[in-house]
Motif scaffolding. Structure first.
Motif, PDB file in Angstrom:
ATOM      1  N   GLY A  73      42.655  51.091  37.157  1.00 46.11           N
ATOM      2  CA  GLY A  73      42.013  50.202  38.113  1.00 46.11           C
ATOM      3  C   GLY A  73      43.045  49.683  39.110  1.00 46.11           C
ATOM      4  N   TRP A  74      42.555  49.181  40.264  1.00 45.66           N
ATOM      5  CA  TRP A  74      43.474  48.809  41.337  1.00 45.66           C
ATOM      6  C   TRP A  74      44.359  47.627  40.975  1.00 45.66           C
ATOM      7  CZ3 TRP A  74      44.918  52.004  44.761  1.00 45.66           C
ATOM      8  CH2 TRP A  74      44.051  53.004  45.209  1.00 45.66           C
ATOM      9  N   ALA A  75      43.828  46.649  40.276  1.00 44.84           N
ATOM     10  CA  ALA A  75      44.642  45.490  39.907  1.00 44.84           C
ATOM     11  C   ALA A  75      45.795  45.912  39.000  1.00 44.84           C
ATOM     12  CB  ALA A  75      43.781  44.437  39.220  1.00 44.84           C
ATOM     13  N   ASN A  76      45.510  46.747  38.011  1.00 42.65           N
ATOM     14  CA  ASN A  76      46.556  47.201  37.104  1.00 42.65           C
ATOM     15  C   ASN A  76      47.520  48.174  37.782  1.00 42.65           C
ATOM     16  OD1 ASN A  76      45.646  45.682  34.923  1.00 42.65           O
ATOM     17  ND2 ASN A  76      44.232  47.285  34.252  1.00 42.65           N
ATOM     18  N   ARG A  77      47.063  48.839  38.816  1.00 43.84           N
ATOM     19  CA  ARG A  77      47.976  49.695  39.579  1.00 43.84           C
ATOM     20  C   ARG A  77      48.998  48.846  40.332  1.00 43.84           C
ATOM     21  NH1 ARG A  77      42.883  53.021  41.258  1.00 43.84           N
ATOM     22  NH2 ARG A  77      42.873  54.647  39.652  1.00 43.84           N
ATOM     23  N   VAL A  78      48.552  47.691  40.822  1.00 44.91           N
ATOM     24  CA  VAL A  78      49.504  46.766  41.451  1.00 44.91           C
ATOM     25  C   VAL A  78      50.512  46.277  40.403  1.00 44.91           C
ATOM     26  CG1 VAL A  78      49.756  44.548  42.611  1.00 44.91           C
ATOM     27  CG2 VAL A  78      47.855  46.049  43.217  1.00 44.91           C
ATOM     28  N   THR A  79      50.022  45.968  39.213  1.00 40.97           N
ATOM     29  CA  THR A  79      50.917  45.555  38.127  1.00 40.97           C
ATOM     30  C   THR A  79      51.895  46.676  37.794  1.00 40.97           C
ATOM     31  OG1 THR A  79      49.150  44.170  37.209  1.00 40.97           O
ATOM     32  CG2 THR A  79      51.028  44.628  35.789  1.00 40.97           C
ATOM     33  N   GLY A 118      51.486  37.871  42.078  1.00 44.14           N
ATOM     34  CA  GLY A 118      50.300  37.156  42.536  1.00 44.14           C
ATOM     35  C   GLY A 118      49.237  38.065  43.113  1.00 44.14           C
ATOM     36  N   VAL A 119      49.641  39.251  43.546  1.00 43.83           N
ATOM     37  CA  VAL A 119      48.695  40.166  44.185  1.00 43.83           C
ATOM     38  C   VAL A 119      47.747  40.791  43.168  1.00 43.83           C
ATOM     39  CG1 VAL A 119      48.478  42.309  45.517  1.00 43.83           C
ATOM     40  CG2 VAL A 119      50.286  40.667  46.069  1.00 43.83           C
ATOM     41  N   ASP A 120      48.263  41.167  41.983  1.00 41.38           N
ATOM     42  CA  ASP A 120      47.398  41.853  41.018  1.00 41.38           C
ATOM     43  C   ASP A 120      46.236  40.972  40.567  1.00 41.38           C
ATOM     44  OD1 ASP A 120      48.931  40.133  39.520  1.00 41.38           O
ATOM     45  OD2 ASP A 120      49.850  41.681  38.274  1.00 41.38           O
ATOM     46  N   GLY A 121      46.496  39.676  40.346  1.00 40.76           N
ATOM     47  CA  GLY A 121      45.416  38.777  39.964  1.00 40.76           C
ATOM     48  C   GLY A 121      44.383  38.623  41.069  1.00 40.76           C
ATOM     49  N   TRP A 122      44.866  38.542  42.319  1.00 38.88           N
ATOM     50  CA  TRP A 122      43.962  38.427  43.468  1.00 38.88           C
ATOM     51  C   TRP A 122      43.084  39.664  43.588  1.00 38.88           C
ATOM     52  CZ3 TRP A 122      43.467  41.254  48.036  1.00 38.88           C
ATOM     53  CH2 TRP A 122      42.679  40.667  49.031  1.00 38.88           C
ATOM     54  N   VAL A 123      43.679  40.836  43.408  1.00 38.28           N
ATOM     55  CA  VAL A 123      42.919  42.085  43.477  1.00 38.28           C
ATOM     56  C   VAL A 123      41.885  42.134  42.350  1.00 38.28           C
ATOM     57  CG1 VAL A 123      43.052  44.595  43.263  1.00 38.28           C
ATOM     58  CG2 VAL A 123      44.752  43.372  44.626  1.00 38.28           C
ATOM     59  N   ALA A 124      42.279  41.701  41.154  1.00 43.14           N
ATOM     60  CA  ALA A 124      41.352  41.721  40.023  1.00 43.14           C
ATOM     61  C   ALA A 124      40.143  40.823  40.284  1.00 43.14           C
ATOM     62  CB  ALA A 124      42.077  41.274  38.746  1.00 43.14           C
ATOM     63  N   ARG A 125      40.385  39.651  40.871  1.00 41.08           N
ATOM     64  CA  ARG A 125      39.270  38.738  41.162  1.00 41.08           C
ATOM     65  C   ARG A 125      38.392  39.273  42.278  1.00 41.08           C
ATOM     66  NH1 ARG A 125      43.546  35.164  40.191  1.00 41.08           N
ATOM     67  NH2 ARG A 125      44.021  35.029  42.428  1.00 41.08           N
ATOM     68  N   ARG A 126      39.004  39.844  43.310  1.00 43.22           N
ATOM     69  CA  ARG A 126      38.221  40.354  44.444  1.00 43.22           C
ATOM     70  C   ARG A 126      37.383  41.568  44.056  1.00 43.22           C
ATOM     71  NH1 ARG A 126      39.299  38.684  49.737  1.00 43.22           N
ATOM     72  NH2 ARG A 126      37.596  40.148  50.191  1.00 43.22           N
TER      73      ARG A 126
END
Length: 245
Positions: A73-79, A118-126
């Motif tokens: 998923g995109w959030a975990n890809r940022v992580t 901070g970006v991965d959490g924002w992506v996960a919420r969005r």
């Protein structure tokens, strides 16, 4: 920096999508190492050091994924992108000469890794893709990032080995729960705990800057360690009081 958890499952090659994401992360890591090699003539040993650390991370992610999860998923890809930078910094630890000659490079890589936190959490919420796996991955990566920064500061001569207590105290707390199970009870959400965590990382990052030297670095780090110990003491007192009820 979250309180979510994840169920563990045995390693499996069935998660082809996740495997592709991890492979892409490995390729990016090797490209970054190659770029450093060209620009700064880093030692060839940086390749196996970075590759070995990344393979350990990838194996842990595949082992810890929830049953049925096929993609990051995109959030975990940022992580994962943040993890690539942390692995790269970790691979530099056996090269103290390079670390001491390139303080600003080390700081920049660490700063980008911190910003991605901070970006991965924002992506996960969005994208409505919050998950216990993502939270656990984020939490463990945060803990290792802090430990790595402590080692980096020791190498740079900004503090003595005592500073490793900042990175080790969380692992000691988790290990202590094996002996005293009440320490493993769930803690309530605490803004004090989150503020102290941000303070730790901010202090460690500040001390990475080349113009922050002894004794100021030691004073800042000593204050960070004191606040961290107070925070853990308060959590232990809370858990102990509730265990006796």
């Amino acid at each position: 920096m979250s309180d979510r958890r994840v169920a563990m499952r045995p390693f499996s090659w069935s998660s082809s999508g996740m495997f592709r994401d991890l492979l892409a992360g490995f390729v990016v890591l090797m490209l970054l190492v190659a770029m450093l090699r060209v620009m700064y003539m880093t030692p060839v040993s940086l390749y196996p050091a970075a590759g070995g650390a990344y393979l350990v991370l990838a194996a842990m992610m595949l082992h810890g994924r929830p049953a049925g999860q096929q993609h990051l998923g995109w959030a975990n890809r940022v992580t994962l992108a943040r993890a690539v930078l942390i692995v790269l910094l970790t691979a530099m630890l056996p090269q103290p000469t390079f670390v001491n000659d390139h303080h600003l490079l080390v700081f920049t890589a660490a700063l980008v890794a911190l910003m991605l936190d901070g970006v991965d959490g924002w992506v996960a919420r969005r994208t409505h893709t919050e998950s216990r796996f993502g939270a656990r991955l984020d939490m463990e990566l945060d803990a290792f990032f802090i430990l790595m920064l402590c080692l980096m500061l020791v190498i740079q001569g900004k503090a003595g080995m005592w500073i490793m207590a900042i990175g080790a105290i969380r692992y000691l707390f988790v290990a202590s729960a094996w002996r005293w199970p009440w320490l493993g009870s769930e803690l309530p959400v605490s803004y004090r705990r989150k503020t102290i965590c941000v303070w730790q990382v901010s202090t460690l990052m500040t001390c990475l800057l080349p113009w922050v030297t002894m004794p100021w670095s030691s004073l800042l780090l000593a204050l960070a360690l004191l606040l961290l110990m107070i925070s853990f003491a308060l959590d232990i007192a809370y858990l102990y009081a509730h265990a006796r009820r």
